[in-house]
Write a protein that holds these residues in place. Structure first.
Motif, PDB file in Angstrom:
ATOM      1  N   LYS A  24       0.838  -1.189   0.000  1.00 51.70           N
ATOM      2  CA  LYS A  24       0.000   0.000   0.000  1.00 51.70           C
ATOM      3  C   LYS A  24       0.868   1.232   0.000  1.00 51.70           C
ATOM      4  O   LYS A  24       1.968   1.215   0.494  1.00 51.70           O
ATOM      5  CB  LYS A  24      -0.882   0.046   1.238  1.00 51.70           C
ATOM      6  N   GLN A  27      -2.426   6.972   1.588  1.00 49.68           N
ATOM      7  CA  GLN A  27      -3.613   7.428   0.878  1.00 49.68           C
ATOM      8  C   GLN A  27      -3.713   8.927   0.801  1.00 49.68           C
ATOM      9  O   GLN A  27      -3.284   9.638   1.682  1.00 49.68           O
ATOM     10  CB  GLN A  27      -4.883   6.888   1.544  1.00 49.68           C
ATOM     11  N   PHE A 126     -12.992   7.455  -6.637  1.00 49.03           N
ATOM     12  CA  PHE A 126     -12.911   6.054  -6.235  1.00 49.03           C
ATOM     13  C   PHE A 126     -13.822   5.230  -7.139  1.00 49.03           C
ATOM     14  O   PHE A 126     -14.941   5.657  -7.444  1.00 49.03           O
ATOM     15  CB  PHE A 126     -13.357   5.887  -4.776  1.00 49.03           C
ATOM     16  N   GLN A 166     -12.340   2.154  -4.536  1.00 52.28           N
ATOM     17  CA  GLN A 166     -10.939   2.399  -4.232  1.00 52.28           C
ATOM     18  C   GLN A 166     -10.288   3.342  -5.240  1.00 52.28           C
ATOM     19  O   GLN A 166     -10.766   3.525  -6.355  1.00 52.28           O
ATOM     20  CB  GLN A 166     -10.150   1.087  -4.206  1.00 52.28           C
ATOM     21  N   ALA A 171      -9.162   2.860   0.211  1.00 51.16           N
ATOM     22  CA  ALA A 171     -10.516   2.417  -0.096  1.00 51.16           C
ATOM     23  C   ALA A 171     -11.525   3.182   0.749  1.00 51.16           C
ATOM     24  O   ALA A 171     -11.206   3.672   1.832  1.00 51.16           O
ATOM     25  CB  ALA A 171     -10.659   0.922   0.175  1.00 51.16           C
ATOM     26  N   TYR A 197     -13.442   5.244   5.481  1.00 48.99           N
ATOM     27  CA  TYR A 197     -12.229   5.132   4.674  1.00 48.99           C
ATOM     28  C   TYR A 197     -11.179   4.268   5.360  1.00 48.99           C
ATOM     29  O   TYR A 197     -11.171   4.094   6.584  1.00 48.99           O
ATOM     30  CB  TYR A 197     -11.645   6.515   4.382  1.00 48.99           C
ATOM     31  N   LYS A 212      -9.308  -5.871  -7.403  1.00 50.90           N
ATOM     32  CA  LYS A 212      -9.585  -4.752  -6.517  1.00 50.90           C
ATOM     33  C   LYS A 212      -9.205  -5.147  -5.092  1.00 50.90           C
ATOM     34  O   LYS A 212      -9.106  -6.334  -4.760  1.00 50.90           O
ATOM     35  CB  LYS A 212     -11.067  -4.379  -6.589  1.00 50.90           C
ATOM     36  N   CYS A 213      -9.038  -4.149  -4.243  1.00 53.10           N
ATOM     37  CA  CYS A 213      -8.484  -4.432  -2.921  1.00 53.10           C
ATOM     38  C   CYS A 213      -9.381  -5.300  -2.047  1.00 53.10           C
ATOM     39  O   CYS A 213      -8.897  -5.960  -1.128  1.00 53.10           O
ATOM     40  CB  CYS A 213      -8.127  -3.131  -2.206  1.00 53.10           C
ATOM     41  N   TYR A 221      -2.460  -3.947   0.772  1.00 51.79           N
ATOM     42  CA  TYR A 221      -3.541  -3.539  -0.135  1.00 51.79           C
ATOM     43  C   TYR A 221      -4.853  -4.270   0.151  1.00 51.79           C
ATOM     44  O   TYR A 221      -5.793  -4.179  -0.635  1.00 51.79           O
ATOM     45  CB  TYR A 221      -3.129  -3.775  -1.588  1.00 51.79           C
ATOM     46  N   CYS A 223      -8.273  -4.471   1.655  1.00 55.51           N
ATOM     47  CA  CYS A 223      -9.261  -3.534   2.218  1.00 55.51           C
ATOM     48  C   CYS A 223     -10.569  -4.237   2.548  1.00 55.51           C
ATOM     49  O   CYS A 223     -11.615  -3.608   2.631  1.00 55.51           O
ATOM     50  CB  CYS A 223      -9.507  -2.373   1.242  1.00 55.51           C
TER      51      CYS A 223
END
Length: 256
Positions: A24, A27, A126, A166, A171, A197, A212-213, A221, A223
């Motif tokens: 990751k 963010q 996102f 995300q 995310a 979040y 996707k996460c 990564y 989420c």
């Protein structure tokens, strides 16, 4: 030493793809559970309830019913969410939700969170993906909808929604826990809810381009959130933090 470092980097990258995981990064505002399949609370063959009022019949609104004011829970929480730079005096927070039914009443698309700070506009975009997971040998969840977990469901007798989205920094989970039916027959129900979040952690390993996460089971990564995947509650746990609230979102404008 150089040969050893090269081999180590190669092994880290390989392990991240085998687990459909990655590292990751920190963010920006722009911006775990091992359950493979969601548990459905009704329907046939995994069919979920549609959005209230059909969620695809336009109300004819020209006022941007999918764009609403967003109210952060605190300045400190917004600073944590942005992460890569300090905020000064942010204002004019807006949330834009633009989703479509991608099959079986799952909703994919984009969620944008924007604000103005010291004369500059910032927008975090996102997305959930509109397609299906690419099929690859050795990876889990092949051919599942990318937006598999984004759906309406019944919780404590109420119609609610939650779903994952995300960007490259982290995310969010969009939660809708109050629906107000206008009773005009025009599909103009409005909803209220919140945004949670979870920033990605720092890592030198590249994020997987194949999942996707919420399909990544380990690593920075990941989420995933049990409540979102299994629909046991509208509100995520698993490291997610509440960022803010919204109201007045027109369902037929946000869910097409």
């Amino acid at each position: 030493m150089k040969t050893f470092n090269s081999k180590l980097i190669f092994l880290l990258a390989a392990f991240s793809l085998m687990g459909v995981g990655c590292g990751k990064s920190n963010q920006f505002q722009t911006g775990s559970n091992n359950t493979n399949q969601p548990i459905y609370d009704g329907g046939i063959g995994g069919e979920a309830p549609a959005a209230p009022d059909g969620g695809g019949t336009s109300s004819g609104s020209t006022s941007g019913g999918n764009v609403v004011d967003f109210v952060p829970v605190s300045f400190a929480e917004m600073n944590s969410y942005v992460g890569i730079r300090p905020l000064n005096n942010p204002s004019n927070y807006k949330l834009t939700i633009d989703l479509e039914n991608v099959g079986s009443n799952r909703y994919g698309g984009t969620v944008k969170l924007s604000y103005v700070d010291t004369g500059y506009s910032y927008t975090g975009t996102f997305d959930s993906g509109l397609g299906t997971n690419v099929k690859m040998s050795g990876l889990q969840d092949n051919n599942m909808l990318e937006a598999e977990y984004n759906r309406w469901f019944t919780y404590n007798g109420k119609t609610v929604f939650n779903g994952f989205f995300q960007d490259q920094y982290g995310a969010i989970v969009v939660v809708i826990d109050k629906v107000v039916n206008q009773g005009d027959g025009q599909g103009s129900s409005t909803v209220s809810g919140s945004v949670y979040y979870k920033n990605f952690g720092q890592s030198y390993v590249q994020q997987s381009p194949y999942r996707k996460c919420w399909y990544i089971r380990s690593g920075p990564y990941n989420c995933r959130a049990s409540a979102v995947m299994n629909k046991t509650s509208p509100y995520p746990a698993d490291g997610y933090r509440k960022l803010g609230t919204f109201s007045g979102l027109v369902v037929s404008e946000a869910f097409k």
